[in-house]
Motif scaffolding. Structure first.
Motif, PDB file in Angstrom:
ATOM      1  N   THR A 267       0.372  -1.339  -1.496  1.00 17.84           N
ATOM      2  CA  THR A 267      -0.527  -0.482  -0.722  1.00 17.84           C
ATOM      3  C   THR A 267      -0.850  -1.098   0.628  1.00 17.84           C
ATOM      4  O   THR A 267      -0.905  -0.402   1.647  1.00 17.84           O
ATOM      5  CB  THR A 267      -1.822  -0.234  -1.505  1.00 17.84           C
ATOM      6  OG1 THR A 267      -1.510   0.261  -2.806  1.00 17.84           O
ATOM      7  CG2 THR A 267      -2.696   0.778  -0.786  1.00 17.84           C
ATOM      8  N   SER A 268      -1.053  -2.417   0.652  1.00 18.03           N
ATOM      9  CA  SER A 268      -1.317  -3.095   1.924  1.00 18.03           C
ATOM     10  C   SER A 268      -0.128  -2.967   2.870  1.00 18.03           C
ATOM     11  O   SER A 268      -0.299  -2.756   4.075  1.00 18.03           O
ATOM     12  CB  SER A 268      -1.635  -4.567   1.679  1.00 18.03           C
ATOM     13  OG  SER A 268      -2.803  -4.711   0.906  1.00 18.03           O
TER      14      SER A 268
ATOM     15  N   VAL B 266      -8.755   1.470  -0.319  1.00 17.55           N
ATOM     16  CA  VAL B 266      -8.331   0.162  -0.822  1.00 17.55           C
ATOM     17  C   VAL B 266      -9.343  -0.934  -0.502  1.00 17.55           C
ATOM     18  O   VAL B 266      -9.713  -1.729  -1.370  1.00 17.55           O
ATOM     19  CB  VAL B 266      -6.945  -0.194  -0.248  1.00 17.55           C
ATOM     20  CG1 VAL B 266      -6.557  -1.616  -0.631  1.00 17.55           C
ATOM     21  CG2 VAL B 266      -5.903   0.790  -0.750  1.00 17.55           C
TER      22      VAL B 266
ATOM     23  N   LEU C 139       2.053  -0.532   2.843  1.00 15.63           N
ATOM     24  CA  LEU C 139       2.106   0.864   3.276  1.00 15.63           C
ATOM     25  C   LEU C 139       1.099   1.124   4.395  1.00 15.63           C
ATOM     26  O   LEU C 139       1.408   1.800   5.387  1.00 15.63           O
ATOM     27  CB  LEU C 139       1.836   1.785   2.088  1.00 15.63           C
ATOM     28  CG  LEU C 139       1.806   3.289   2.388  1.00 15.63           C
ATOM     29  CD1 LEU C 139       3.131   3.750   2.974  1.00 15.63           C
ATOM     30  CD2 LEU C 139       1.474   4.074   1.127  1.00 15.63           C
ATOM     31  N   ILE C 140      -0.108   0.577   4.245  1.00 14.90           N
ATOM     32  CA  ILE C 140      -1.133   0.741   5.283  1.00 14.90           C
ATOM     33  C   ILE C 140      -0.670   0.114   6.592  1.00 14.90           C
ATOM     34  O   ILE C 140      -0.797   0.708   7.671  1.00 14.90           O
ATOM     35  CB  ILE C 140      -2.460   0.115   4.817  1.00 14.90           C
ATOM     36  CG1 ILE C 140      -3.045   0.918   3.657  1.00 14.90           C
ATOM     37  CG2 ILE C 140      -3.457   0.035   5.961  1.00 14.90           C
ATOM     38  CD1 ILE C 140      -4.260   0.275   3.024  1.00 14.90           C
TER      39      ILE C 140
ATOM     40  N   LEU D 278      -6.176   5.532   3.567  1.00 15.40           N
ATOM     41  CA  LEU D 278      -5.806   4.494   2.604  1.00 15.40           C
ATOM     42  C   LEU D 278      -6.672   3.247   2.758  1.00 15.40           C
ATOM     43  O   LEU D 278      -7.013   2.601   1.763  1.00 15.40           O
ATOM     44  CB  LEU D 278      -4.330   4.136   2.776  1.00 15.40           C
ATOM     45  CG  LEU D 278      -3.324   5.168   2.264  1.00 15.40           C
ATOM     46  CD1 LEU D 278      -1.900   4.727   2.572  1.00 15.40           C
ATOM     47  CD2 LEU D 278      -3.492   5.388   0.761  1.00 15.40           C
TER      48      LEU D 278
ATOM     49  N   LYS E 139       0.437  -3.679  -7.045  1.00 15.85           N
ATOM     50  CA  LYS E 139       0.049  -2.399  -6.458  1.00 15.85           C
ATOM     51  C   LYS E 139      -0.743  -2.610  -5.169  1.00 15.85           C
ATOM     52  O   LYS E 139      -0.558  -1.895  -4.181  1.00 15.85           O
ATOM     53  CB  LYS E 139      -0.776  -1.595  -7.457  1.00 15.85           C
ATOM     54  CG  LYS E 139       0.006  -1.121  -8.676  1.00 15.85           C
ATOM     55  CD  LYS E 139      -0.882  -0.303  -9.588  1.00 15.85           C
ATOM     56  CE  LYS E 139      -0.102   0.187 -10.804  1.00 15.85           C
ATOM     57  NZ  LYS E 139      -0.958   0.977 -11.727  1.00 15.85           N
TER      58      LYS E 139
END
Length: 295
Positions: free
Chosen positions: A8-9, A285, A11-12, A281, A4
């Motif tokens: 997420t990284s 995160v 996506l950022i 984000l 996950k």
């Protein structure tokens, strides 16, 4: 959990790339606003009722400007040309895309090469804000590169030590005639689990994240301001006006007002929305520094 974090990284990082791409597209594009020119034909109802396809058009940006169109009719065939379209420097006397009569030395009241002080002020503010937004959002992407790489490299790192099974350790020590050692003396994470990745980052990482957030939020705010002033300077008070654009071809040519084009509507909007999403984000995160409150 690591999967996950990796997604997420990514996506950022993707949002940062999108924001940087579109803020640079807005900076270099000439399509902030457009003025379309139509040929008036005999029998038209007027008020643009017969305007289907423009014969030519002119674009405008804080760094790009054209002169009014030139209509040529030869053997009942009309052709339209928009002359002297070029990009201008964002600074310098008599070098920017918006110039005062004091700079051009043109005393003609309806001169199409001149603009009023209000328009030039807004154009210059728009251009400077767009440059600043491009700088901050691009710096945000540069700071994200080492953070994303470190997150992936540390996330896939394998543990070097594991704790042996306590029961097996007791049996082996009894057979050897020695007392079992306490589990607290073993090294490495318990049961082979990985240690928290956040402990592997540099202690300066939260401060780097704070600077990254500042760059992204500043870039997004500056882009919104540039877009707001761009609507005013590129459409509402933009010159040449409809009458100025067709003053030499008033019987044969019609012009629309300056209307918003792709760079001002699409590029700028995608730039600041993706920058804000990226900053949000990042704040969720990555760790940020805990500052001591003064009150």
């Amino acid at each position: 959990m690591r999967r996950k974090a990796a997604v997420t990284s990514l996506l950022i990082f993707a949002l940062s790339i999108i924001s940087t791409t579109f803020v640079l597209l807005a900076l270099t594009s000439k399509r902030w606003s457009v003025q379309k020119y139509y040929l008036n034909k005999e029998g038209d109802l007027g008020f643009g009722a017969g305007w289907a396809d423009p014969i030519c058009h002119a674009n405008k940006s804080p760094f790009y400007r054209c002169e009014p169109p030139v209509l040529t009719i030869l053997n009942d065939v009309a052709s339209c040309n928009v002359p002297n379209c070029q990009f201008y420097q964002p600074y310098g006397r008599n070098k920017t895309s918006c110039r005062l009569a004091a700079e051009t030395k043109d005393a003609e009241p309806n001169s199409v090469t001149n603009a009023g002080e209000q328009e030039c002020q807004d154009v210059h503010y728009t251009g400077n804000l767009q440059i600043a937004a491009s700088v901050f959002i691009t710096l945000g992407l540069i700071l994200l590169i080492p953070l994303t790489l470190a997150n992936f490299l540390l996330g896939v790192e394998r543990p070097k030590h594991t704790t042996p099974n306590p029961a097996a350790a007791t049996i082996s020590t009894e057979e050897a005639g020695t007392e079992p050692k306490a589990a607290s003396q073993t090294t490495g994470p318990l049961n082979g689990h990985r240690s928290p990745v956040s402990k592997k980052f540099s202690p300066w990482t939260p401060h780097l994240v704070f600077v990254l957030l500042a760059f992204l939020y500043l870039g997004a705010i500056l882009q919104i301001l540039a877009q707001f002033l761009g609507v005013i300077s590129m459409t509402i008070i933009a010159t040449p006006t409809q009458d100025q654009a067709i003053q030499s071809n008033i019987d044969n040519l019609g012009a629309t007002p300056w209307i918003i084009d792709k760079a001002l509507s699409t590029y700028a909007t995608i730039a600041w929305t993706s920058a804000l999403a990226c900053a949000g984000l990042v704040g969720l995160v990555y760790r940020t520094p805990r500052f001591t409150k003064l009150i």
